[in-house]
Scaffold this active site. Structure first.
Site, PDB file in Angstrom:
ATOM      1  N   GLU A  77     -31.033  19.582  74.100  1.00 34.76           N
ATOM      2  CA  GLU A  77     -29.908  19.586  73.169  1.00 34.76           C
ATOM      3  C   GLU A  77     -29.950  20.891  72.373  1.00 34.76           C
ATOM      4  OE1 GLU A  77     -29.935  16.930  69.674  1.00 34.76           O
ATOM      5  OE2 GLU A  77     -27.928  16.308  70.263  1.00 34.76           O
ATOM      6  N   LYS A 115     -30.704   7.297  52.610  1.00 37.75           N
ATOM      7  CA  LYS A 115     -31.163   8.678  52.375  1.00 37.75           C
ATOM      8  C   LYS A 115     -30.379   9.614  53.277  1.00 37.75           C
ATOM      9  CE  LYS A 115     -34.213  11.388  54.003  1.00 37.75           C
ATOM     10  NZ  LYS A 115     -33.464  12.649  53.832  1.00 37.75           N
ATOM     11  N   CYS A 174     -23.543  15.323  68.361  1.00 40.22           N
ATOM     12  CA  CYS A 174     -24.362  14.597  69.340  1.00 40.22           C
ATOM     13  C   CYS A 174     -23.637  14.393  70.655  1.00 40.22           C
ATOM     14  CB  CYS A 174     -24.777  13.252  68.751  1.00 40.22           C
ATOM     15  SG  CYS A 174     -23.371  12.258  68.195  1.00 40.22           S
ATOM     16  N   GLY A 191     -36.594  10.064  65.478  1.00 46.18           N
ATOM     17  CA  GLY A 191     -36.326   8.692  65.928  1.00 46.18           C
ATOM     18  C   GLY A 191     -37.567   8.057  66.548  1.00 46.18           C
ATOM     19  N   GLY A 224     -30.190  10.577  63.932  1.00 50.07           N
ATOM     20  CA  GLY A 224     -30.787  11.900  63.806  1.00 50.07           C
ATOM     21  C   GLY A 224     -31.407  12.331  65.115  1.00 50.07           C
ATOM     22  N   SER A 225     -32.448  13.145  65.014  1.00 48.54           N
ATOM     23  CA  SER A 225     -33.025  13.757  66.213  1.00 48.54           C
ATOM     24  C   SER A 225     -33.924  12.777  66.964  1.00 48.54           C
ATOM     25  CB  SER A 225     -33.839  14.992  65.814  1.00 48.54           C
ATOM     26  OG  SER A 225     -34.915  14.594  65.000  1.00 48.54           O
TER      27      SER A 225
HETATM   28  P1  NAD Z   1     -33.226  14.973  61.830  1.00 48.21           P
HETATM   29  O1  NAD Z   1     -33.865  13.984  62.718  1.00 48.21           O
HETATM   30  O2  NAD Z   1     -33.938  16.241  61.562  1.00 48.21           O
HETATM   31  O3  NAD Z   1     -32.941  14.309  60.394  1.00 48.21           O
HETATM   32  C1  NAD Z   1     -32.169  13.135  60.287  1.00 48.21           C
HETATM   33  C2  NAD Z   1     -32.536  12.435  58.994  1.00 48.21           C
HETATM   34  O4  NAD Z   1     -33.874  11.945  59.099  1.00 48.21           O
HETATM   35  C3  NAD Z   1     -32.504  13.319  57.755  1.00 48.21           C
HETATM   36  O5  NAD Z   1     -31.986  12.578  56.671  1.00 48.21           O
HETATM   37  C4  NAD Z   1     -33.972  13.628  57.544  1.00 48.21           C
HETATM   38  O6  NAD Z   1     -34.289  13.958  56.205  1.00 48.21           O
HETATM   39  C5  NAD Z   1     -34.600  12.308  57.943  1.00 48.21           C
HETATM   40  N1  NAD Z   1     -36.023  12.360  58.289  1.00 48.21           N
HETATM   41  C6  NAD Z   1     -36.702  13.376  58.869  1.00 48.21           C
HETATM   42  N2  NAD Z   1     -37.998  13.036  59.030  1.00 48.21           N
HETATM   43  C7  NAD Z   1     -38.146  11.772  58.536  1.00 48.21           C
HETATM   44  C8  NAD Z   1     -39.243  10.885  58.394  1.00 48.21           C
HETATM   45  N3  NAD Z   1     -40.470  11.204  58.813  1.00 48.21           N
HETATM   46  N4  NAD Z   1     -39.026   9.666  57.839  1.00 48.21           N
HETATM   47  C9  NAD Z   1     -37.782   9.311  57.425  1.00 48.21           C
HETATM   48  N5  NAD Z   1     -36.690  10.125  57.516  1.00 48.21           N
HETATM   49  C10 NAD Z   1     -36.880  11.337  58.068  1.00 48.21           C
HETATM   50  O7  NAD Z   1     -31.765  15.251  62.437  1.00 48.21           O
HETATM   51  P2  NAD Z   1     -30.637  16.252  61.921  1.00 48.21           P
HETATM   52  O8  NAD Z   1     -31.000  17.657  62.267  1.00 48.21           O
HETATM   53  O9  NAD Z   1     -30.279  15.946  60.504  1.00 48.21           O
HETATM   54  O10 NAD Z   1     -29.396  15.782  62.813  1.00 48.21           O
HETATM   55  C11 NAD Z   1     -29.121  16.274  64.076  1.00 48.21           C
HETATM   56  C12 NAD Z   1     -29.517  15.268  65.142  1.00 48.21           C
HETATM   57  O11 NAD Z   1     -28.827  14.039  64.927  1.00 48.21           O
HETATM   58  C13 NAD Z   1     -29.114  15.717  66.543  1.00 48.21           C
HETATM   59  O12 NAD Z   1     -30.137  15.439  67.453  1.00 48.21           O
HETATM   60  C14 NAD Z   1     -27.884  14.866  66.836  1.00 48.21           C
HETATM   61  O13 NAD Z   1     -27.637  14.692  68.216  1.00 48.21           O
HETATM   62  C15 NAD Z   1     -28.237  13.596  66.154  1.00 48.21           C
HETATM   63  N6  NAD Z   1     -27.038  12.789  65.894  1.00 48.21           N
HETATM   64  C16 NAD Z   1     -26.820  11.675  66.668  1.00 48.21           C
HETATM   65  C17 NAD Z   1     -25.663  10.928  66.481  1.00 48.21           C
HETATM   66  C18 NAD Z   1     -25.366   9.708  67.334  1.00 48.21           C
HETATM   67  O14 NAD Z   1     -24.422   8.984  67.040  1.00 48.21           O
HETATM   68  N7  NAD Z   1     -26.132   9.451  68.386  1.00 48.21           N
HETATM   69  C19 NAD Z   1     -24.746  11.297  65.487  1.00 48.21           C
HETATM   70  C20 NAD Z   1     -25.007  12.428  64.710  1.00 48.21           C
HETATM   71  C21 NAD Z   1     -26.162  13.163  64.925  1.00 48.21           C
END
Ligand code: NAD
Length: 494
Positions: free
Chosen positions: A398, A189, A298, A247, A242-243
């Protein structure tokens, strides 16, 4: 800082893919609801993307489970390698088209996306294409000399992959390539903000020879399609980027259901310049990492710690770099910095800067929205915040924007204490000509990756991931493969 105007110039095949609602193969008969996606460079709607229902997610997971049982999961390692190489070839052939989707939906400069993101995606498939024939077990010596005991490394089955919006195709590749190489099937997804390149990747995967159902993309919000995917009973493993907040939520769900989970989360990464460094190189790299992809990265070196006697020299280089950026739409070939991803995100970034200024920090450049011919988009000036306190939100959280926090330190002890005083631990940078100091600090900095006299280097073969609140587990390299495998012991009586 100069501004460019939008360019048209979408490839005809890209027009085809966005001129109608975007529907994953797994939801071919979807008749609603839909999510509009927007171009952050203009604020205009691009297309509508299917918000997959739990039934559509279930169909995708079942198809992936079938593929694991009868096709991909039974295919020889050599055959798997061939398909992964072919997919790498197809990504290369469609590099500009794929880059255009990501540039349009995320606002990142298209030339950078093509060279960096698409290049990294190809590298993932090439690197992991080399692995299927090298996954082996061991023979285990046990007390009973007549017993023959050996181990095998087995894939889990269906892996749920969830990716963020800031590196759509690249993150999809980082998850899909090792999971498939290990013999798993994948339901992915993407972020609801940036689905198009991943949907196209799924088409290319079929063309490359991946059996039907082996890779399914489902689209929609995290709380809908995402929840249906990660909680599905036929999904034993979750790979999330993701965030931190999402997470942590997924980790608790995975814990309750006893699913494997790996988490790649956010960072507030210290980048450290000692007075004995090559200051020009260090300061240029510091500015580049702070404003690269508008700071929505990130591993952005968003917290620059400078030894106090070289502050003025460093600031001059950073300000010159900010002034030279060409801010413009993602699809413009001239842009070197795009917009923030949404209006709400720009409001959040602006609040961090305003709050820092109110608390007494010096905003030495930037700090405002960009108007004029870019007023329709969500542009924000490259910004430097000088000497906020360590515990201020701008210095400790962040921000995910083009906002570089610059602070000074006097000696190594102070530096180490302050650099590690963050909940995150994704990356750190060190600039010094003292090799002994570099090794000692690289060991003591709490980060998954430490760059010495460089910043931001990334390779499919080098393990990648975070310490502390930046995550659990590693992508890339052998670690990135092993997290999609579990060990089985086989005892054969003598
Ligand atoms: P986000 O956590 O808002 O969303 C990430 C994904 O999770 C999206 O696909 C979203 O739809 C999904 N999601 C949200 N809630 C969910 C749930 N309850 N169940 C299942 N899936 C769910 O993050 P974002 O705004 O898309 O991305 C930015 C974040 O990602 C930043 O914090 C960034 O640092 C991090 N990031 C980390 C790395 C790394 O390698 N460590 C790489 C890229 C981005």
């Amino acid at each position: 800082m100069t501004a460019t105007t939008p360019l048209s110039g979408l490839l005809p095949e890209a027009e085809r893919f966005i001129s109608q609602p975007a529907v994953p193969a797994a939801a071919a008969h979807h008749d609603g609801p839909w999510i509009p996606t927007h171009d952050p460079s203009t604020g205009r709607e691009i297309t509508q993307v299917a918000a997959c229902s739990p039934q559509e997610v279930d169909a995708a997971v079942r198809a992936a489970h079938d593929a694991f049982t009868v096709s991909w999961g039974r295919m020889s390692p050599v055959a798997r390698e061939r398909v992964l190489h072919r997919l790498a070839d197809l990504i290369e052939e469609h590099a500009l088209e794929l880059a255009q989707y990501d540039a349009l939906e995320s606002g990142k400069p298209v030339a950078f996306v093509q060279a960096i993101d698409i290049g990294l995606a190809v590298e993932q498939f090439r690197y992991y294409a080399g692995w299927p024939t090298k996954i082996t077990g061991t023979v285990v010596p046990v007390a009973d000399p007549s017993a023959h005991v050996y181990t095998t490394r087995r894939p889990y089955g269906v892996v749920a992959a969830i990716t963020p919006w800031n590196f759509p195709l690249c993150q999809a590749a980082i998850k899909i390539a090792p999971a498939l190489a290990a013999g798993n099937t994948v339901v992915l997804k993407p972020s609801e903000l940036t689905s198009l390149s991943t949907l196209r990747l799924a088409e290319l995967a079929l063309e490359a020879g991946l059996p039907e159902g082996t890779l399914s993309v489902i689209t929609g919000p995290g709380s809908g399609a995402g929840t249906a995917l990660v909680t599905h009973a036929l999904v034993p493993a979750i790979s999330f980027t993701g965030s931190e907040a999402v997470g942590r939520h997924l980790a608790s769900q995975a814990g309750a259901a006893l699913k494997h989970i790996s988490l790649e989360l956010g960072g507030k990464n210290p980048n450290v310049i000692f007075a004995d460094a090559d200051i020009q190189a260090a300061a240029s790299a510091a500015a580049a990492t702070a404003f690269f992809y508008t700071g929505q990265v990130c591993f952005a070196g968003s917290r620059l710690l400078v030894q106090e006697n070289v502050l003025d020299e460093v600031l001059q280089v950073v300000h010159d770099h900010a002034a030279a950026l060409v801010v413009g739409p993602g699809l413009s070939a001239d842009s070197t910095m795009g917009p923030l991803v949404s209006s709400a995100h720009r409001d959040k970034v602006r609040r961090y800067v305003d709050e820092a200024a109110r608390a007494g920090a010096d905003i030495t450049t930037g700090g405002h929205d960009i108007g004029g011919e870019l007023a329709g988009g969500f542009f924000f000036e490259p910004t430097v915040v000088l000497n906020p306190t360590d515990d201020s939100p701008v210095a400790s959280e962040e921000v995910f924007g083009p906002v570089l926090v610059v602070q000074t330190f006097s000696d190594e002890d102070e530096l180490l204490r302050r650099a590690n005083a963050t909940p995150y631990g994704l990356t750190a940078g060190l600039w010094t000509r003292d090799v002994g100091r570099a090794h000692a600090l690289a060991d003591r900095l709490e980060a998954g990756t430490v760059w010495v006299n460089t910043y931001g280097d990334f390779s499919a073969s080098a393990p990648w991931g975070g310490a502390k609140a930046s995550g659990l587990g590693r992508d890339c390299g052998p670690d990135g493969l092993n997290k999609y495998l579990e060990t089985k012991s086989v005892w054969v009586a003598g």
